[in-house]
Design a protein around this motif. Structure first.
Motif, PDB file in Angstrom:
ATOM      1  N   ALA A 419       0.822  -1.215   0.000  1.00 44.50           N
ATOM      2  CA  ALA A 419       0.000   0.000   0.000  1.00 44.50           C
ATOM      3  C   ALA A 419       0.853   1.262   0.000  1.00 44.50           C
ATOM      4  O   ALA A 419       0.523   2.251  -0.671  1.00 44.50           O
ATOM      5  CB  ALA A 419      -0.927  -0.010   1.210  1.00 44.50           C
ATOM      6  N   VAL A 422       2.370   1.796  -3.564  1.00 44.87           N
ATOM      7  CA  VAL A 422       1.333   2.164  -4.531  1.00 44.87           C
ATOM      8  C   VAL A 422       0.865   3.602  -4.291  1.00 44.87           C
ATOM      9  O   VAL A 422       0.644   4.371  -5.244  1.00 44.87           O
ATOM     10  CB  VAL A 422       0.150   1.187  -4.443  1.00 44.87           C
ATOM     11  CG1 VAL A 422      -1.034   1.690  -5.268  1.00 44.87           C
ATOM     12  CG2 VAL A 422       0.566  -0.193  -4.929  1.00 44.87           C
ATOM     13  N   LYS A 423       0.735   3.983  -3.036  1.00 47.32           N
ATOM     14  CA  LYS A 423       0.308   5.348  -2.719  1.00 47.32           C
ATOM     15  C   LYS A 423       1.301   6.366  -3.250  1.00 47.32           C
ATOM     16  O   LYS A 423       0.913   7.388  -3.842  1.00 47.32           O
ATOM     17  CB  LYS A 423       0.155   5.499  -1.201  1.00 47.32           C
ATOM     18  CG  LYS A 423      -0.373   6.855  -0.758  1.00 47.32           C
ATOM     19  CD  LYS A 423      -0.539   6.906   0.752  1.00 47.32           C
ATOM     20  CE  LYS A 423      -1.057   8.274   1.192  1.00 47.32           C
ATOM     21  NZ  LYS A 423      -1.224   8.334   2.676  1.00 47.32           N
ATOM     22  N   LEU A 426       1.137   6.454  -7.163  1.00 45.38           N
ATOM     23  CA  LEU A 426      -0.016   7.214  -7.652  1.00 45.38           C
ATOM     24  C   LEU A 426       0.214   8.715  -7.504  1.00 45.38           C
ATOM     25  O   LEU A 426      -0.195   9.511  -8.363  1.00 45.38           O
ATOM     26  CB  LEU A 426      -1.276   6.787  -6.899  1.00 45.38           C
ATOM     27  CG  LEU A 426      -1.824   5.391  -7.241  1.00 45.38           C
ATOM     28  CD1 LEU A 426      -2.905   4.985  -6.258  1.00 45.38           C
ATOM     29  CD2 LEU A 426      -2.370   5.371  -8.669  1.00 45.38           C
ATOM     30  N   ARG A 427       0.857   9.097  -6.414  1.00 43.79           N
ATOM     31  CA  ARG A 427       1.177  10.513  -6.228  1.00 43.79           C
ATOM     32  C   ARG A 427       2.140  10.989  -7.319  1.00 43.79           C
ATOM     33  O   ARG A 427       2.002  12.093  -7.853  1.00 43.79           O
ATOM     34  CB  ARG A 427       1.787  10.720  -4.841  1.00 43.79           C
ATOM     35  CG  ARG A 427       1.985  12.198  -4.491  1.00 43.79           C
ATOM     36  CD  ARG A 427       2.593  12.378  -3.105  1.00 43.79           C
ATOM     37  NE  ARG A 427       1.701  11.882  -2.066  1.00 43.79           N
ATOM     38  CZ  ARG A 427       1.965  10.838  -1.284  1.00 43.79           C
ATOM     39  NH1 ARG A 427       3.090  10.158  -1.436  1.00 43.79           N
ATOM     40  NH2 ARG A 427       1.111  10.463  -0.355  1.00 43.79           N
ATOM     41  N   HIS A 445      -6.588   8.456  -8.452  1.00 47.51           N
ATOM     42  CA  HIS A 445      -6.264   8.490  -7.027  1.00 47.51           C
ATOM     43  C   HIS A 445      -6.197   7.099  -6.414  1.00 47.51           C
ATOM     44  O   HIS A 445      -5.943   6.958  -5.216  1.00 47.51           O
ATOM     45  CB  HIS A 445      -7.284   9.347  -6.275  1.00 47.51           C
ATOM     46  CG  HIS A 445      -7.230  10.800  -6.644  1.00 47.51           C
ATOM     47  ND1 HIS A 445      -7.817  11.296  -7.802  1.00 47.51           N
ATOM     48  CD2 HIS A 445      -6.647  11.862  -6.024  1.00 47.51           C
ATOM     49  CE1 HIS A 445      -7.616  12.605  -7.876  1.00 47.51           C
ATOM     50  NE2 HIS A 445      -6.906  12.974  -6.815  1.00 47.51           N
ATOM     51  N   SER A 446      -6.441   6.075  -7.220  1.00 44.05           N
ATOM     52  CA  SER A 446      -6.322   4.699  -6.732  1.00 44.05           C
ATOM     53  C   SER A 446      -5.982   3.806  -7.911  1.00 44.05           C
ATOM     54  O   SER A 446      -6.180   4.184  -9.077  1.00 44.05           O
ATOM     55  CB  SER A 446      -7.626   4.237  -6.061  1.00 44.05           C
ATOM     56  OG  SER A 446      -8.666   4.134  -7.022  1.00 44.05           O
ATOM     57  N   SER A 447      -5.487   2.631  -7.618  1.00 47.28           N
ATOM     58  CA  SER A 447      -5.130   1.707  -8.691  1.00 47.28           C
ATOM     59  C   SER A 447      -6.368   1.241  -9.449  1.00 47.28           C
ATOM     60  O   SER A 447      -6.320   1.034 -10.671  1.00 47.28           O
ATOM     61  CB  SER A 447      -4.374   0.502  -8.115  1.00 47.28           C
ATOM     62  OG  SER A 447      -5.141  -0.135  -7.102  1.00 47.28           O
ATOM     63  N   GLU A 449      -9.073   3.039  -9.947  1.00 52.13           N
ATOM     64  CA  GLU A 449      -9.470   4.159 -10.792  1.00 52.13           C
ATOM     65  C   GLU A 449      -8.551   4.264 -12.004  1.00 52.13           C
ATOM     66  O   GLU A 449      -9.002   4.532 -13.124  1.00 52.13           O
ATOM     67  CB  GLU A 449      -9.414   5.449  -9.967  1.00 52.13           C
ATOM     68  CG  GLU A 449     -10.038   6.652 -10.666  1.00 52.13           C
ATOM     69  CD  GLU A 449     -10.081   7.864  -9.754  1.00 52.13           C
ATOM     70  OE1 GLU A 449     -10.142   8.993 -10.287  1.00 52.13           O
ATOM     71  OE2 GLU A 449     -10.038   7.682  -8.516  1.00 52.13           O
ATOM     72  N   THR A 524      -1.714  -1.310 -15.915  1.00 55.71           N
ATOM     73  CA  THR A 524      -1.867  -0.624 -14.630  1.00 55.71           C
ATOM     74  C   THR A 524      -0.671  -0.895 -13.734  1.00 55.71           C
ATOM     75  O   THR A 524      -0.092   0.019 -13.132  1.00 55.71           O
ATOM     76  CB  THR A 524      -3.162  -1.076 -13.930  1.00 55.71           C
ATOM     77  OG1 THR A 524      -4.273  -0.829 -14.787  1.00 55.71           O
ATOM     78  CG2 THR A 524      -3.360  -0.327 -12.629  1.00 55.71           C
TER      79      THR A 524
END
Length: 654
Positions: A419, A422-423, A426-427, A445-447, A449, A524
Motif C-alpha cells: 500500500a 502504490v500510494k 499514484l502521487r 487516485h487509486s489503482s 481508478e 496498470t
C-alpha cells in the motif's frame, strides 16, 4: 518470545548454534585439506562447499537439529555427509540457489579466508638449473643463506660451492640426467605448505555464522518481511572487536615492507566491508573513507617507526585497532546509505559499458558544442543502454535458471500489493502527463481508478479504429504523400515517428481487435512501477549523473510548469506490442548551485519498455474478434535507456 525489535540480538542458545556450525566446518576442513597444496587452493577446493552447506542450513534449514536431549550440542552425521558429497542435493525448504546478496556475503568471506596467509613460496622447493653449468640451485627457507647447491655431492664445502658457481661446465648428457633425476626426486617428496590454524579459521567462521544466525532470527520473527541481508547494526562491541582482531592479525602476517602497507590494508578492509554489508562491489565513498583511514595509519606509524618507539605489532594495536573500530562504527551508523550506494554502483557497472563509462568519467568538455560532438560520436551506445527488470536479483537473465513467469508475476504482485509503494506511485503519476496513443489519461487516485481509465481508453472507438488493419494500410498510403514529422521532443537527432500505432503486419480485414481485460491490469501494474522510477529520475538520473556529473558540476532533474502535449509517459498500443516510454529532462549546473544561475546544458532521456502481445481469436456476435494478451518472454521487463543532449542552435551575433 522473540520480537522483530530484539531478534537481531543473539541469545545464548543461538550463539551456541553458530559456534557449533563454525567448529564443524573448521574441524572438517583441517582434517581433510591437502597439506601439499597452497592455502588458497585448499580454500577453493575444500572450504567452499562446507561453507555453502552451512550457509543454507542456518538460513533455511533446521538449525535446532544439533541439540541433544540434555540440551548440549553434538555432532550431526547428516551435516558431515553433506560436507563429504559435493554433489549432494540440499533439501532445506529454501530457494534453489542463494539470493544474490547472500551469495555475495559468502564469496567475500571466502576471499577473506584466501588472503589469511600470504603464499609461502619458501616452503615449496624450487629446483632451477644454473645457466651455463651443471650446477643445480635449490631455494629453501630451511637454509640460512637461502641457497643450497648440489653438484653431485650433497654435503659440499664452501670451496666447492664457490668453484661450482665460478667455473662454467659443459651441458653434458650426464649433467642433464643428474638435474632431471634430482628434480624428479624433489617431486616425489614434496614439502608441506603452510595452512591456516584452527584458532584463526574458527574465529572467522564464528563471525560468519553469527551473522547468518542473526538474519535467521530476524526472518523467524517476521516471516512476511523481506530478508534483511545486512545486520552489522545489531552487532555488539565484542563482535566488532573480534572483526578488528581478524584484520589486524591478517595485516601483520601479510605485510613484509613499507610499500605493501597501503595496498594490503585497503584490500583487507574492503573485503571485510563487502562481507558485513553483503554487497558485490564497493562504492566510491567507501573507497575514499578506507583510503583516508589507511593514509592516517601510515602517517602515525611512520613517525613512531623513525623514532624507534614501537614495533609493528605494538603500532597495529595502538594505532590501527582504534581506527578500524571507528570504521566499523561508521558502517553501523550508515549501513543503509552505504548499501544503497554499493548497489547503485553494481547496477551502473552492469548496464554501462566499462570503456564508455571510463571515457566519460575522464573526459573534459570545453563547450556545449564539444559535448554535442562527443555525444554524436557515441550516439549508438548512449541510445541503447539496457536496463534489467526492476524485479531481477541477478545481473543478466534468470537467477539459478528459475521460471521467468513465476518470478515476474510474484515480484510485481508483491510490489502492487504494498500500500505504501502504490500510494507514492499514484502521487508520482499525478505529476506526469500520461497519454495512450495520443489520448490524455485523467489523473487517478487509486489503482482501481487508474485501471478504469485505462480500460475506457483502450476499448474506445478511436483506439480500436487505430488498431484496425484496414486503417493501417490507409495510413501507410497517406504517409507516403505527406512529409515525415518528428514529434519526439526528447531527441535533437530525430527519432522515428511513433504516431503510426498499427504494426501493418495484419492483412485480414475482417478481424477486429479487442483489448483483453488482462492487458488493462498489466498496464496498470507497469505504470505504477514506471511512475515510481520517473518521479525522482530513477535509473535515468543515476546514469546521467554517473556519465556527465563530476566534482565541479551537479545533475538536477528539470522542473518546468510547461506541459508537453506529447506527455511525459507515453503508452503506444500496437497490434503486436504495447510500448511504454518514460521521458525525463536533467539540467547540469556548475557547483555551487545559485538560485538564478542557468544550466550549462540539458540532457533528455527516454526509458522504453516493450510488452509483447499475442493474438487469441474468438468468435463474437458479428465477426471474429482478436483478443490481445501479454506474451511473456525472457526479455519481459527489460527496458532501453536513450540519453541525448537537448537541441541547441548556433546563434550568429551581428
Amino acid at each position: 518470545m522473540t520480537t522483530p525489535s530484539n531478534a537481531g540480538t543473539l541469545t545464548a542458545a543461538a550463539s551456541g548454534e553458530a559456534r557449533f556450525f563454525a567448529n564443524s566446518v573448521a574441524s572438517w576442513y583441517l582434517a581433510t585439506l591437502d597439506p601439499y597444496a597452497p592455502h588458497t587452493q585448499n580454500v577453493e577446493s575444500r572450504l567452499r562447499h562446507p561453507v555453502h552447506v552451512v550457509t543454507r542450513r542456518i538460513l533455511y534449514g533446521n538449525i535446532h537439529a544439533t541439540e541433544a536431549a540434555d540440551g548440549s550440542l553434538h555432532g550431526d552425521d547428516d551435516l558431515e555427509a553433506l560436507f563429504n558429497d559435493d554433489d549432494a542435493e540440499i533439501k532445506d525448504g529454501g530457494p534453489e540457489t542463494l539470493t544474490r546478496r547472500s551469495a555475495a556475503r559468502m564469496e567475500a568471506f571466502l576471499a577473506s579466508c584466501s588472503v589469511a596467509l600470504r603464499e609461502d613460496i619458501g616452503n615449496i622447493e624450487n629446483v632451477i638449473p644454473a645457466k651455463g653449468s651443471g650446477v643445480v640451485v635449490s631455494r629453501s627457507s630451511s637454509n640460512s643463506s637461502g641457497t643450497k647447491l648440489r653438484n653431485g655431492v650433497e654435503n659440499a664445502g664452501k670451496d666447492d660451492v664457490k668453484k661450482g658457481l665460478s667455473e662454467k661446465q659443459p651441458e653434458t648428457p650426464s649433467n642433464v640426467r643428474r638435474a632431471r633425476a634430482m628434480s624428479s626426486s624433489s617431486a616425489k617428496n614434496p614439502r608441506t605448505c603452510r595452512q591456516i590454524d584452527h584458532g584463526d579459521l574458527m574465529l572467522r567462521l564464528d563471525l560468519y555464522c553469527r551473522t547468518l544466525r542473526r538474519i535467521r532470527s530476524l526472518m523467524d520473527a517476521n516471516p512476511e518481511k523481506q530478508i534483511e541481508d545486512c545486520v552489522i547494526q545489531y552487532e555488539p562491541k565484542k563482535t566488532i572487536r573480534a572483526r578488528v582482531q581478524v584484520i589486524v592479525q591478517t595485516f601483520l602476517r601479510n605485510v613484509d615492507c613499507v610499500r605493501d602497507v597501503h595496498t594490503t590494508l585497503m584490500n583487507l578492509i574492503l573485503r571485510a566491508t563487502l562481507e558485513v554489508l553483503a554487497v558485490e562491489v564497493w562504492c566510491d565513498d567507501l573507497k575514499s573513507v578506507v583510503d583516508r583511514l589507511t593514509s592516517e595509519y601510515e602517517h602515525k606509524v611512520s613517525f613512531a617507526s623513525l623514532a624507534f618507539l614501537s614495533s609493528p605489532d605494538k603500532s597495529a594495536d595502538t594505532h590501527l585497532a582504534p581506527l578500524l573500530t571507528k570504521y566499523f562504527e561508521y558502517l553501523q551508523s550508515n549501513y543503509k546509505s552505504l548499501t544503497a550506494e554499493c548497489e547503485l554502483e553494481r547496477m551502473l557497472r552492469t548496464i554501462i559499458d566499462a570503456d564508455l563509462r571510463q571515457f566519460f568519467k575522464n573526459a573534459t568538455f570545453h563547450s556545449v558544442g564539444h559535448i554535442l560532438d562527443v555525444c554524436r560520436s557515441y550516439r549508438e551506445s548512449l541510445d541503447n543502454i539496457a536496463l534489467p527488470p526492476p524485479w531481477k536479483e541477478g545481473v543478466f537473465g534468470m537467477v539459478g535458471g528459475g521460471d521467468v513467469t513465476v518470478e515476474m508475476d510474484e515480484a510485481i504482485s508483491r510490489y502492487v500489493n504494498n500500500a505504501t509503494l502504490v500510494k507514492q506511485a499514484l502521487r508520482d503519476l499525478r505529476r506526469e502527463v500520461i497519454t495512450v496513443n495520443g489520448q490524455v489519461l485523467p489523473p487517478a487516485h487509486s489503482s482501481m481508478e487508474l485501471a478504469e481509465y485505462l480500460g475506457q481508453i483502450l476499448n474506445s472507438n478511436q483506439l480500436t479504429n487505430s488498431l484496425s488493419p484496414r486503417k493501417s494500410i490507409q495510413r501507410k498510403v497517406s504517409k507516403k504523400k505527406s512529409k515525415k514529422k518528428f514529434s519526439n521532443y526528447t531527441s535533437d537527432f530525430g527519432l522515428e515517428d511513433e504516431s503510426d500505432f498499427a504494426s501493418g503486419g495484419e492483412t485480414d480485414n475482417s478481424v477486429a481487435s479487442k483489448i483483453d481485460v488482462g492487458i488493462v491490469d498489466v498496464l496498470t501494474r507497469r505504470l505504477l512501477i514506471a511512475a515510481s522510477r520517473t518521479g525522482a529520475g530513477g535509473d535515468a538520473y543515476f546514469v546521467v549523473r554517473d556519465l556527465f556529473g563530476g566534482d565541479e558540476v551537479e545533475v538536477v532533474p528539470h522542473h518546468s510548469s510547461k506541459q508537453h502535449s506529447q506527455g511525459t509517459i507515453e503508452i503506444i498500443v500496437k497490434l503486436s506490442s504495447v510500448i511504454i516510454k518514460s521521458h525525463a529532462k536533467f539540467d547540469i549546473f556548475p557547483k555551487p548551485i545559485v538560485s538564478d544561475s542557468d544550466a550549462l546544458i540539458q540532457f533528455h532521456t527516454t526509458t522504453t519498455e516493450t510488452i509483447s502481445l499475442q493474438h487469441d481469436r474468438a468468435r463474437g456476435d458479428d465477426a471474429t474478434v482478436t483478443v490481445l494478451k501479454e506474451k511473456k518472454t525472457n526479455m519481459s521487463g527489460w527496458r532501453t535507456l536513450a540519453i541525448r543532449p537537448a537541441y541547441y542552435e548556433r546563434v550568429i551575433h551581428q
